[in-house]
Design an enzyme around this catalytic site. Structure first.
Site, mmCIF file in Angstrom:
data_model
loop_
_atom_site.group_PDB
_atom_site.id
_atom_site.type_symbol
_atom_site.label_atom_id
_atom_site.label_comp_id
_atom_site.label_asym_id
_atom_site.label_seq_id
_atom_site.Cartn_x
_atom_site.Cartn_y
_atom_site.Cartn_z
ATOM 1 N N CYS A 57 5.440 9.754 -2.410
ATOM 2 C CA CYS A 57 6.246 8.591 -2.803
ATOM 3 C C CYS A 57 6.542 8.533 -4.292
ATOM 4 O O CYS A 57 7.242 7.626 -4.753
ATOM 5 C CB CYS A 57 5.562 7.308 -2.339
ATOM 6 S SG CYS A 57 5.229 7.316 -0.563
ATOM 7 N N HIS B 100 5.578 -0.673 -7.708
ATOM 8 C CA HIS B 100 5.597 0.185 -6.519
ATOM 9 C C HIS B 100 5.453 -0.691 -5.271
ATOM 10 O O HIS B 100 6.213 -0.545 -4.322
ATOM 11 C CB HIS B 100 4.480 1.213 -6.601
ATOM 12 C CG HIS B 100 4.499 2.223 -5.503
ATOM 13 N ND1 HIS B 100 5.596 3.017 -5.249
ATOM 14 C CD2 HIS B 100 3.557 2.571 -4.582
ATOM 15 C CE1 HIS B 100 5.332 3.817 -4.221
ATOM 16 N NE2 HIS B 100 4.106 3.559 -3.788
ATOM 17 N N HIS C 263 10.020 0.669 2.465
ATOM 18 C CA HIS C 263 9.507 1.726 1.588
ATOM 19 C C HIS C 263 10.229 3.035 1.896
ATOM 20 O O HIS C 263 10.104 3.585 2.989
ATOM 21 C CB HIS C 263 8.003 1.864 1.791
ATOM 22 C CG HIS C 263 7.337 2.840 0.891
ATOM 23 N ND1 HIS C 263 7.965 3.489 -0.145
ATOM 24 C CD2 HIS C 263 6.039 3.287 0.858
ATOM 25 C CE1 HIS C 263 7.127 4.288 -0.759
ATOM 26 N NE2 HIS C 263 5.947 4.181 -0.163
#
Length: 420
Positions: free
Chosen positions: A174, A312, A347
């Protein structure tokens, strides 16, 4: 002396919009891109929601049977080796090129490169390996490898757009597209390239996302309006999404000479590793603190310079908790606005870094600060942080975008208004 690095073009295919205008509108008004996902509606599947891509149908394993908006036209010899996220990124690339006002000579030049990030296509790999086992090697699809493995985004887009400069694909989960963005910044800042395309993409489909349920990482909340809720006390996992986002980075002096629109400048970046666990973030957030500290040192800034933090903030209990500790350590008594835009997008995995840096660029340019949606009850540990629940009618002068990935990979990108 480093060259100044400007952002001169953006392209989006995301759950909250397929162009800059619709994405900005969604960020300002906190329009949710998360929906009930039909392939997950099985009693054996505990998760139900995905940040869906609208206007595209890539469910068939044959790219020639895909449907996509009429404004895009792809030749058979280009699309036949695509994964779904290659299509999303190709369309975002066309937007970004038009937005930046680039010519064919600008694009296909030894001074223009491309860095990409994706996890490959598990769906295409699964389909073509099954086919090979069923019909034999000699009847398997010749492009099965280049449409599926990690790197497929680079293979296809570098070829399709005749890129001649630096090219590479990044794989740090990620944090991948943030790494791509940081290293692309370095290419221009150090004078090795005049222009870089930074591209992130993910399929965001059944076989991409469902394995995360096995890790107990996905939200089991079946309500799209509350499934993704970073910083909320009752968050219970992330909601996945896919898409494609492209940023055009350019030597600022070159951009100014050709009177290009400049969304923002990148001032510096930093990275670090947790050195802790393959899948769990370091609980004290020290790795994030290190990455952000490195970004400040690279940019010659201090924490008091930052107006906005795009965290994040995946909506996982452990991830958000560690990041909250990091943010408190970094900013202490300072109170920059903080939000988690994954609340409305989901996400994007390796896509998320460039997507959220692009959100920061839009916010700086279009003069707004995106809020953090779906917070009903703020986690007690986040008290004292300025986590904004509604979008603000003014933009940041300096924004910080944070990303983290498996293995404890952390990145931090600092963006600001045009410095001239």
């Amino acid at each position: 002396m480093k060259n100044r690095v400007a952002i001169t073009g953006l392209g989006f295919v995301t759950s909250i919009g397929n162009d800059s205008a619709s994405v900005a509108d969604s960020l300002i008004n906190l329009k949710n891109g998360i929906e009930i996902y039909a392939p997950f509606q099985n009693d054996n599947i505990p998760v139900k929601c995905v940040g869906t891509i609208k206007g595209f149908d890539t469910s068939n394993p044959d790219p020639e049977d895909w449907s996509y908006p009429a404004r895009y036209s792809l030749r058979r010899d280009i699309i036949r080796s695509f994964a779904p996220h290659c299509l999303y990124a190709y369309c975002a690339m066309e937007q970004a090129i038009e937005d930046a006002g680039l010519s064919e000579g600008d694009i296909s030049s030894p001074r223009t490169g491309m860095y990409t990030a994706s996890a490959g296509s598990t769906g295409m790999l699964y389909h073509h390996m099954q086919r090979m086992d069923r019909v034999g090697v000699n009847r398997s699809f010749p492009f099965a490898i280049v449409c599926s493995i990690v790197g497929t985004l680079s293979f296809n887009l570098v070829s399709a757009f005749k890129i001649r400069g630096a090219s590479c694909g990044f794989a740090s989960a990620c944090a991948s597209s943030s790494h791509a963005l940081g290293f692309a910044f370095d290419e221009i800042a150090r004078g090795r390239q005049d222009r870089m395309f930074v591209v992130g993409g993910e399929d965001g489909d059944y076989r991409t996302l469902l394995p995360f349920a096995g890790m107990r990482a996905l939200s089991t909340n079946p309500d799209p309006d509350t499934a993704s809720r970073p910083f909320d006390k009752k968050r219970n996992g992330f909601v996945g999404t896919g898409g494609g986002v492209v940023m055009v980075l350019e030597n600022a002096e070159i951009a100014e000479r050709r009177n290009a629109k400049i969304y923002a400048e990148i001032l510096g970046w930093g990275q670090s590793s947790d050195g802790y666990n393959v899948a769990i973030p370091r609980p004290d957030g020290a790795g994030v603190v290190d990455a952000v500290s490195n970004a400040f040192a690279d940019a010659g800034l201090s924490p008091c310079s930052v107006d906005y933090v795009n965290a994040h903030a995946t909506s996982t209990p452990m991830g958000d908790a560690a990041e909250i500790k990091a943010l408190k350590e970094i900013f202490k008594d300072l109170r920059p606005a903080i939000s988690g835009t994954k609340a409305i997008t989901g996400h994007g995995l390796s896509l998320s870094g460039v997507m959220e840096a692009a959100f920061c660029s839009l916010a700086i340019s279009e003069n707004f600060t995106p809020g953090s949606a779906h917070i009903d009850e703020l986690d007690e540990s986040a008290e004292g942080l300025n986590i904004i629940r509604d979008s603000l009618p003014y933009g940041p002068k300096v924004a910080l975008s944070i990303s983290s990935g498996f293995g404890g990979a952390n990145t931090a990108i600092l963006l600001a208004k045009n410095q001239r």
